[in-house]
Design a protein around this motif. Sequence first.
Motif, PDB file in Angstrom:
ATOM      1  N   VAL A   9      -0.015 -28.939 -28.910  1.00 11.69           N
ATOM      2  CA  VAL A   9      -1.403 -29.391 -29.011  1.00 11.69           C
ATOM      3  C   VAL A   9      -2.134 -28.965 -27.737  1.00 11.69           C
ATOM      4  O   VAL A   9      -1.580 -29.083 -26.640  1.00 11.69           O
ATOM      5  CB  VAL A   9      -1.463 -30.924 -29.181  1.00 11.69           C
ATOM      6  CG1 VAL A   9      -2.904 -31.419 -29.181  1.00 11.69           C
ATOM      7  CG2 VAL A   9      -0.746 -31.331 -30.464  1.00 11.69           C
ATOM      8  N   PRO A  10      -3.358 -28.444 -27.837  1.00 12.02           N
ATOM      9  CA  PRO A  10      -4.082 -27.990 -26.648  1.00 12.02           C
ATOM     10  C   PRO A  10      -4.130 -29.037 -25.548  1.00 12.02           C
ATOM     11  O   PRO A  10      -4.330 -30.227 -25.808  1.00 12.02           O
ATOM     12  CB  PRO A  10      -5.476 -27.679 -27.186  1.00 12.02           C
ATOM     13  CG  PRO A  10      -5.244 -27.311 -28.616  1.00 12.02           C
ATOM     14  CD  PRO A  10      -4.120 -28.177 -29.076  1.00 12.02           C
ATOM     15  N   VAL A  11      -3.932 -28.579 -24.311  1.00  8.91           N
ATOM     16  CA  VAL A  11      -3.943 -29.462 -23.150  1.00  8.91           C
ATOM     17  C   VAL A  11      -5.397 -29.777 -22.779  1.00  8.91           C
ATOM     18  O   VAL A  11      -6.214 -28.870 -22.629  1.00  8.91           O
ATOM     19  CB  VAL A  11      -3.229 -28.794 -21.957  1.00  8.91           C
ATOM     20  CG1 VAL A  11      -3.299 -29.685 -20.729  1.00  8.91           C
ATOM     21  CG2 VAL A  11      -1.776 -28.478 -22.323  1.00  8.91           C
ATOM     22  N   ALA A  12      -5.710 -31.083 -22.632  1.00 12.07           N
ATOM     23  CA  ALA A  12      -7.086 -31.517 -22.349  1.00 12.07           C
ATOM     24  C   ALA A  12      -8.055 -30.857 -23.318  1.00 12.07           C
ATOM     25  O   ALA A  12      -9.131 -30.410 -22.949  1.00 12.07           O
ATOM     26  CB  ALA A  12      -7.476 -31.195 -20.899  1.00 12.07           C
TER      27      ALA A  12
ATOM     28  N   ALA B  50      -8.741 -21.559 -22.980  1.00 10.43           N
ATOM     29  CA  ALA B  50      -7.767 -21.447 -21.895  1.00 10.43           C
ATOM     30  C   ALA B  50      -8.004 -22.503 -20.821  1.00 10.43           C
ATOM     31  O   ALA B  50      -7.275 -22.559 -19.841  1.00 10.43           O
ATOM     32  CB  ALA B  50      -7.828 -20.053 -21.282  1.00 10.43           C
ATOM     33  N   TYR B  51      -9.014 -23.343 -20.990  1.00 11.18           N
ATOM     34  CA  TYR B  51      -9.325 -24.407 -20.037  1.00 11.18           C
ATOM     35  C   TYR B  51      -9.413 -25.726 -20.790  1.00 11.18           C
ATOM     36  O   TYR B  51      -9.477 -25.763 -22.025  1.00 11.18           O
ATOM     37  CB  TYR B  51     -10.660 -24.129 -19.330  1.00 11.18           C
ATOM     38  CG  TYR B  51     -11.840 -24.039 -20.277  1.00 11.18           C
ATOM     39  CD1 TYR B  51     -12.569 -25.170 -20.644  1.00 11.18           C
ATOM     40  CD2 TYR B  51     -12.212 -22.819 -20.843  1.00 11.18           C
ATOM     41  CE1 TYR B  51     -13.631 -25.099 -21.532  1.00 11.18           C
ATOM     42  CE2 TYR B  51     -13.277 -22.729 -21.723  1.00 11.18           C
ATOM     43  CZ  TYR B  51     -13.979 -23.868 -22.055  1.00 11.18           C
ATOM     44  OH  TYR B  51     -15.029 -23.785 -22.939  1.00 11.18           O
ATOM     45  N   GLY B  52      -9.420 -26.826 -20.058  1.00 12.16           N
ATOM     46  CA  GLY B  52      -9.578 -28.140 -20.656  1.00 12.16           C
ATOM     47  C   GLY B  52     -10.863 -28.793 -20.189  1.00 12.16           C
ATOM     48  O   GLY B  52     -11.523 -28.311 -19.264  1.00 12.16           O
ATOM     49  N   LEU B  53     -11.216 -29.885 -20.828  1.00  6.92           N
ATOM     50  CA  LEU B  53     -12.348 -30.699 -20.404  1.00  6.92           C
ATOM     51  C   LEU B  53     -11.858 -32.118 -20.160  1.00  6.92           C
ATOM     52  O   LEU B  53     -11.071 -32.652 -20.944  1.00  6.92           O
ATOM     53  CB  LEU B  53     -13.447 -30.712 -21.466  1.00  6.92           C
ATOM     54  CG  LEU B  53     -14.296 -29.442 -21.622  1.00  6.92           C
ATOM     55  CD1 LEU B  53     -15.262 -29.597 -22.792  1.00  6.92           C
ATOM     56  CD2 LEU B  53     -15.056 -29.137 -20.340  1.00  6.92           C
ATOM     57  N   SER B  54     -12.322 -32.708 -19.069  1.00  8.58           N
ATOM     58  CA  SER B  54     -11.963 -34.088 -18.746  1.00  8.58           C
ATOM     59  C   SER B  54     -12.751 -35.036 -19.640  1.00  8.58           C
ATOM     60  O   SER B  54     -13.987 -34.998 -19.660  1.00  8.58           O
ATOM     61  CB  SER B  54     -12.273 -34.374 -17.277  1.00  8.58           C
ATOM     62  OG  SER B  54     -12.336 -35.765 -17.028  1.00  8.58           O
ATOM     63  N   THR B  55     -12.041 -35.895 -20.361  1.00  9.06           N
ATOM     64  CA  THR B  55     -12.722 -36.844 -21.247  1.00  9.06           C
ATOM     65  C   THR B  55     -13.703 -37.738 -20.489  1.00  9.06           C
ATOM     66  O   THR B  55     -14.850 -37.911 -20.941  1.00  9.06           O
ATOM     67  CB  THR B  55     -11.680 -37.688 -22.010  1.00  9.06           C
ATOM     68  OG1 THR B  55     -10.889 -36.818 -22.833  1.00  9.06           O
ATOM     69  CG2 THR B  55     -12.369 -38.715 -22.900  1.00  9.06           C
TER      70      THR B  55
END
Length: 324
Positions: free
Chosen positions: A115-118, A194-199
């Motif tokens: 599952v995608p990270v962040a 390729a990047y995540g977002l902080s909830t």
Amino acid sequence: MVVGKSAGLFGGAPANVRVRAPGKINVSFRVGPLREDGYHSVASVYLAVSLYEEVTATVSEEPGTVVTVNGQGSLNLPVESIPLDATNLAARASALLAELSDHSTGLLLDITKRVPVAGGMGGGSADAAATLLACDALWNSGFSRDELAKMAAELGADVPFALIGGTAVGMGVGEQLTPAISKTPLHWVLVTSAYGLSTPEVYRALDELRLREGSEPTAPPEIDPRILGAMRSGDAQALAELLHNDLQAAALELAPDLAGILQAGTEAGALASIVSGSGPTVAFLAESEEHAQALAGQLTADGLTATAVHGPVHGARIVTDYIA
């Protein structure tokens, strides 16, 4: 990861247990006002989809928990960003259960990320849910699913849903779950980044956006019952008109490139598109399994990282345990 057979510690209890738990799409996600406890009230329709985290819990002679993480597949998973210390949500899950179990031991937790990270799909929550189930079996704790779900709610709003899976309505901060009937598969294409977002950052951006627009809500949100009807019947065309995510505008402010991804899916023939949760994963609704495969192929040809999934699927489940 293949785990070898080894002797059990407690009257035939397994020395290692492997559990899969699914990621999720928020088919509808409405965010209410900020509460006194610092959280927002939400009204969510969760759908568990066929992209699974996998956690293998193994008894260790050393005290404490050691966490290892690896990524599988081609979904741009930045696993190097995942903490391996006590702040890891799976490690927190094992510590919580260890406090309540009579037979807790040192532990090795090996997490396989799919599952995608962040990515707004609850991957960390799935790890925590899988860990609770794995440690319960590993330590012969004997807790019921309902008891594990209560523990899960202490770890985060999405963790109980990863434990039960299927389709559910989430109220409160998302942890107050009511299962919903939805047996006909719905097909989706996920495009990952390729990047995540902080909830927390996405929620802050939403608050700022609403303040600028003067659109702060004053009452807790509600679920549109038409969404549950469309999911119950598996009517993708009807559901396409009802997808909604209050966090999407905030995610787009933080990651403007998502607008191009949403447009690419529309041009490729998706029935509808939505940012999943806090993003940046984007979910495209398809008419059928064949349509989803074709859509994933087109988006991949366009240079995006796309994969076809379906839901609902089951929640956390033991897939292998080795008993001496």
